[in-house]
Write a protein that holds these residues in place. Structure first.
Motif, PDB file in Angstrom:
ATOM      1  N   ILE A 178      59.990 -69.250  14.273  1.00 25.21           N
ATOM      2  CA  ILE A 178      59.367 -67.956  14.549  1.00 25.21           C
ATOM      3  C   ILE A 178      59.411 -67.647  16.036  1.00 25.21           C
ATOM      4  O   ILE A 178      59.727 -66.517  16.457  1.00 25.21           O
ATOM      5  CB  ILE A 178      57.911 -67.951  14.035  1.00 25.21           C
ATOM      6  N   GLU A 179      59.133 -68.640  16.857  1.00 29.99           N
ATOM      7  CA  GLU A 179      59.155 -68.440  18.304  1.00 29.99           C
ATOM      8  C   GLU A 179      60.559 -68.063  18.784  1.00 29.99           C
ATOM      9  O   GLU A 179      60.717 -67.225  19.686  1.00 29.99           O
ATOM     10  CB  GLU A 179      58.672 -69.705  19.022  1.00 29.99           C
ATOM     11  N   LEU A 180      61.588 -68.690  18.196  1.00 28.09           N
ATOM     12  CA  LEU A 180      62.956 -68.344  18.577  1.00 28.09           C
ATOM     13  C   LEU A 180      63.258 -66.888  18.240  1.00 28.09           C
ATOM     14  O   LEU A 180      63.799 -66.147  19.074  1.00 28.09           O
ATOM     15  CB  LEU A 180      63.957 -69.256  17.860  1.00 28.09           C
ATOM     16  N   PHE A 181      62.907 -66.458  17.019  1.00 25.33           N
ATOM     17  CA  PHE A 181      63.183 -65.082  16.624  1.00 25.33           C
ATOM     18  C   PHE A 181      62.404 -64.097  17.506  1.00 25.33           C
ATOM     19  O   PHE A 181      62.926 -63.031  17.869  1.00 25.33           O
ATOM     20  CB  PHE A 181      62.848 -64.867  15.147  1.00 25.33           C
ATOM     21  N   ASN A 182      61.195 -64.445  17.856  1.00 25.98           N
ATOM     22  CA  ASN A 182      60.436 -63.580  18.767  1.00 25.98           C
ATOM     23  C   ASN A 182      61.135 -63.470  20.122  1.00 25.98           C
ATOM     24  O   ASN A 182      61.203 -62.388  20.730  1.00 25.98           O
ATOM     25  CB  ASN A 182      59.020 -64.121  18.960  1.00 25.98           C
ATOM     26  N   LYS A 183      61.683 -64.577  20.583  1.00 24.31           N
ATOM     27  CA  LYS A 183      62.335 -64.613  21.893  1.00 24.31           C
ATOM     28  C   LYS A 183      63.589 -63.748  21.922  1.00 24.31           C
ATOM     29  O   LYS A 183      63.896 -63.120  22.945  1.00 24.31           O
ATOM     30  CB  LYS A 183      62.673 -66.060  22.246  1.00 24.31           C
ATOM     31  N   VAL A 184      64.335 -63.722  20.808  1.00 27.34           N
ATOM     32  CA  VAL A 184      65.580 -62.951  20.775  1.00 27.34           C
ATOM     33  C   VAL A 184      65.379 -61.578  20.113  1.00 27.34           C
ATOM     34  O   VAL A 184      66.344 -60.887  19.798  1.00 27.34           O
ATOM     35  CB  VAL A 184      66.692 -63.732  20.048  1.00 27.34           C
ATOM     36  N   HIS A 185      64.124 -61.201  19.920  1.00 29.82           N
ATOM     37  CA  HIS A 185      63.759 -59.853  19.449  1.00 29.82           C
ATOM     38  C   HIS A 185      64.278 -59.555  18.038  1.00 29.82           C
ATOM     39  O   HIS A 185      64.745 -58.458  17.750  1.00 29.82           O
ATOM     40  CB  HIS A 185      64.253 -58.787  20.436  1.00 29.82           C
ATOM     41  N   ILE A 186      64.183 -60.552  17.167  1.00 34.31           N
ATOM     42  CA  ILE A 186      64.460 -60.353  15.752  1.00 34.31           C
ATOM     43  C   ILE A 186      63.129 -60.344  15.015  1.00 34.31           C
ATOM     44  O   ILE A 186      62.384 -61.327  15.068  1.00 34.31           O
ATOM     45  CB  ILE A 186      65.373 -61.463  15.197  1.00 34.31           C
ATOM     46  N   PRO A 187      62.785 -59.247  14.348  1.00 36.72           N
ATOM     47  CA  PRO A 187      61.498 -59.182  13.648  1.00 36.72           C
ATOM     48  C   PRO A 187      61.400 -60.214  12.533  1.00 36.72           C
ATOM     49  O   PRO A 187      62.375 -60.440  11.803  1.00 36.72           O
ATOM     50  CB  PRO A 187      61.472 -57.758  13.061  1.00 36.72           C
ATOM     51  N   VAL A 188      60.254 -60.855  12.417  1.00 35.60           N
ATOM     52  CA  VAL A 188      60.004 -61.769  11.304  1.00 35.60           C
ATOM     53  C   VAL A 188      59.319 -60.971  10.198  1.00 35.60           C
ATOM     54  O   VAL A 188      58.207 -60.471  10.373  1.00 35.60           O
ATOM     55  CB  VAL A 188      59.136 -62.965  11.738  1.00 35.60           C
ATOM     56  N   MET A 189      59.997 -60.830   9.069  1.00 40.34           N
ATOM     57  CA  MET A 189      59.503 -59.991   7.977  1.00 40.34           C
ATOM     58  C   MET A 189      58.388 -60.659   7.191  1.00 40.34           C
ATOM     59  O   MET A 189      57.622 -59.987   6.506  1.00 40.34           O
ATOM     60  CB  MET A 189      60.656 -59.626   7.043  1.00 40.34           C
ATOM     61  N   GLY A 190      58.315 -61.990   7.278  1.00 38.37           N
ATOM     62  CA  GLY A 190      57.259 -62.684   6.558  1.00 38.37           C
ATOM     63  C   GLY A 190      57.620 -64.123   6.299  1.00 38.37           C
ATOM     64  O   GLY A 190      58.702 -64.602   6.665  1.00 38.37           O
ATOM     65  N   VAL A 191      56.704 -64.810   5.651  1.00 41.00           N
ATOM     66  CA  VAL A 191      56.889 -66.233   5.355  1.00 41.00           C
ATOM     67  C   VAL A 191      56.770 -66.466   3.850  1.00 41.00           C
ATOM     68  O   VAL A 191      55.984 -65.808   3.158  1.00 41.00           O
ATOM     69  CB  VAL A 191      55.845 -67.092   6.114  1.00 41.00           C
ATOM     70  N   VAL A 192      57.612 -67.364   3.345  1.00 40.14           N
ATOM     71  CA  VAL A 192      57.557 -67.782   1.945  1.00 40.14           C
ATOM     72  C   VAL A 192      57.102 -69.239   1.919  1.00 40.14           C
ATOM     73  O   VAL A 192      57.725 -70.098   2.553  1.00 40.14           O
ATOM     74  CB  VAL A 192      58.934 -67.652   1.261  1.00 40.14           C
ATOM     75  N   GLU A 193      56.009 -69.499   1.209  1.00 44.70           N
ATOM     76  CA  GLU A 193      55.514 -70.867   1.075  1.00 44.70           C
ATOM     77  C   GLU A 193      56.099 -71.470  -0.200  1.00 44.70           C
ATOM     78  O   GLU A 193      55.718 -71.094  -1.305  1.00 44.70           O
ATOM     79  CB  GLU A 193      53.991 -70.884   1.033  1.00 44.70           C
ATOM     80  N   ASN A 194      57.032 -72.393  -0.018  1.00 40.95           N
ATOM     81  CA  ASN A 194      57.680 -73.037  -1.158  1.00 40.95           C
ATOM     82  C   ASN A 194      56.962 -74.336  -1.517  1.00 40.95           C
ATOM     83  O   ASN A 194      56.269 -74.918  -0.686  1.00 40.95           O
ATOM     84  CB  ASN A 194      59.152 -73.316  -0.816  1.00 40.95           C
ATOM     85  N   MET A 195      57.140 -74.770  -2.763  1.00 38.33           N
ATOM     86  CA  MET A 195      56.515 -76.011  -3.248  1.00 38.33           C
ATOM     87  C   MET A 195      55.001 -75.969  -3.029  1.00 38.33           C
ATOM     88  O   MET A 195      54.380 -76.963  -2.653  1.00 38.33           O
ATOM     89  CB  MET A 195      57.127 -77.232  -2.552  1.00 38.33           C
ATOM     90  N   SER A 196      54.429 -74.817  -3.281  1.00 36.87           N
ATOM     91  CA  SER A 196      53.017 -74.588  -3.006  1.00 36.87           C
ATOM     92  C   SER A 196      52.109 -75.424  -3.899  1.00 36.87           C
ATOM     93  O   SER A 196      51.087 -75.949  -3.451  1.00 36.87           O
ATOM     94  CB  SER A 196      52.702 -73.100  -3.181  1.00 36.87           C
ATOM     95  N   THR A 197      52.493 -75.539  -5.164  1.00 42.17           N
ATOM     96  CA  THR A 197      51.668 -76.288  -6.104  1.00 42.17           C
ATOM     97  C   THR A 197      52.549 -76.882  -7.198  1.00 42.17           C
ATOM     98  O   THR A 197      53.646 -76.376  -7.451  1.00 42.17           O
ATOM     99  CB  THR A 197      50.585 -75.386  -6.740  1.00 42.17           C
ATOM    100  N   HIS A 198      52.066 -77.965  -7.803  1.00 41.59           N
ATOM    101  CA  HIS A 198      52.814 -78.602  -8.885  1.00 41.59           C
ATOM    102  C   HIS A 198      51.911 -78.758 -10.096  1.00 41.59           C
ATOM    103  O   HIS A 198      50.769 -79.197  -9.975  1.00 41.59           O
ATOM    104  CB  HIS A 198      53.328 -79.984  -8.456  1.00 41.59           C
ATOM    105  N   ILE A 199      52.436 -78.357 -11.238  1.00 42.43           N
ATOM    106  CA  ILE A 199      51.701 -78.527 -12.490  1.00 42.43           C
ATOM    107  C   ILE A 199      52.446 -79.546 -13.343  1.00 42.43           C
ATOM    108  O   ILE A 199      53.624 -79.366 -13.665  1.00 42.43           O
ATOM    109  CB  ILE A 199      51.563 -77.194 -13.246  1.00 42.43           C
ATOM    110  N   CYS A 200      51.778 -80.610 -13.680  1.00 34.18           N
ATOM    111  CA  CYS A 200      52.400 -81.687 -14.455  1.00 34.18           C
ATOM    112  C   CYS A 200      52.864 -81.156 -15.820  1.00 34.18           C
ATOM    113  O   CYS A 200      52.088 -80.514 -16.539  1.00 34.18           O
ATOM    114  CB  CYS A 200      51.417 -82.836 -14.647  1.00 34.18           C
ATOM    115  N   SER A 201      54.121 -81.430 -16.145  1.00 34.27           N
ATOM    116  CA  SER A 201      54.674 -80.936 -17.407  1.00 34.27           C
ATOM    117  C   SER A 201      54.124 -81.698 -18.613  1.00 34.27           C
ATOM    118  O   SER A 201      54.240 -81.240 -19.750  1.00 34.27           O
ATOM    119  CB  SER A 201      56.202 -81.049 -17.383  1.00 34.27           C
ATOM    120  N   ASN A 202      53.509 -82.860 -18.368  1.00 35.43           N
ATOM    121  CA  ASN A 202      52.966 -83.646 -19.471  1.00 35.43           C
ATOM    122  C   ASN A 202      51.505 -83.322 -19.771  1.00 35.43           C
ATOM    123  O   ASN A 202      51.124 -83.087 -20.907  1.00 35.43           O
ATOM    124  CB  ASN A 202      53.094 -85.144 -19.166  1.00 35.43           C
TER     125      ASN A 202
END
Length: 285
Positions: free
Chosen positions: A184-208
């Motif tokens: 994020i800091e790099l994109f701010n430095k080079v003036h590229i807007p950060v559109m947002g963040v995606v939180e992956n692997m947020s939660t796990h539900i046991c299939s069993n």
């Protein structure tokens, strides 16, 4: 006598690096979106293909450029590994996958187990060739799968490709967040807007047994969102179906698995944030 010809994909270093506002727009590409992560292993490429497919499903004309030079996995995930783009007039013709135009260094190096042992200059030159020397169709969005980190390729792209915005992919754990912050800091430095963040692997539900567990912690996406005042675009579960479908070349949005709706919701937010296309004054309708 010294060769004075310049390679357009590797121009000489200038005293002042070009700014985003000064980079001319690609004649056939309205918007360029970077999918980025500070570190590998957070599911960036899987997120890239599903966001691209979801944007396409929303009715946008979408292309995908795999800039993850050292670990190109997009061909496998989109089911066209082993295919090679045609050449027309010294330009690559993008391959087609699920209605999208696609190019990856993985389409050019042959076997999937061939390593890309390139220094920074050659890697960035390859990226610029895939962007500039390709017959991209008219696109509303070109989604670029970035390599992890904040190195040569990121800086080169920021100085030579007009970017609409970047999406940061992270997991909730502190180690991933620390590296996401650097991105994020790099994109701010080079003036590229950060559109947002995606939180992956947020939660796990046991299939069993159905037990839900936050394996990688909680609140990471919220923390980044609040710290940098950027939207939390969505959370994605840690689910075996996502991995299985991506490995099979039929990502979640195509397979309609448990994460498909999550990806669609994320894509809708991204689409709403895109600038409205300027109307061509020469068109009658």
């Amino acid at each position: 006598m010294a060769n004075t010809q310049e390679d357009p994909n590797n121009p000489p270093i200038q005293k002042a690096a070009p700014q985003q506002r000064d980079i001319p727009k690609h004649p056939r590409i309205q918007n360029v979106i970077l999918i980025s992560s500070g570190k590998g292993g957070v599911g960036k490429s899987t997120t890239t293909v599903n966001i691209a497919l979801a944007l396409h499903k929303l009715g946008l004309k979408v292309g995908v450029l795999d800039a993850d030079i050292y670990g190109p996995s997009i061909p496998t995930m989109l089911g066209n590994a082993g295919q090679t783009p045609k050449i027309e007039g010294e330009n690559f013709v993008p391959l087609e996958a699920y209605g999208m135009a696609v190019l990856s260094i993985g389409h050019l190096i042959g076997k999937e187990n061939t390593p890309v042992a390139w220094r920074g200059a050659k890697a960035t030159g390859a990226l610029m060739q895939l962007f500039n020397q390709a017959l991209w169709p008219d696109l509303d969005v070109l989604v670029i799968d970035m390599p992890p980190g904040t190195g040569d390729i990121q800086l080169t792209l920021a100085q030579r490709i007009p970017v609409t915005g970047a999406v940061i992919v992270t997991t909730p754990q502190n180690v991933a967040l620390m590296d996401a912050v650097k991105g994020i800091e790099l994109f701010n430095k080079v003036h590229i807007p950060v559109m947002g963040v995606v939180e992956n692997m947020s939660t796990h539900i046991c299939s069993n047994c159905g037990h839900e567990e936050q394996i990688f912690g909680t609140g990471g996406g919220d923390q980044l969102s609040e710290q940098y005042n950027i939207p939390l675009l969505g959370r994605l579960p840690l689910n075996v179906q996502i991995r299985e479908n991506a490995d099979a070349g039929k990502p979640s949005v195509i397979a309609g698995d448990v994460a498909a709706e999550n990806y669609m919701a994320i894509a809708e937010k991204i689409a709403q944030a895109l600038p409205k296309a300027e109307k061509d004054p020469h068109r009658i309708f």
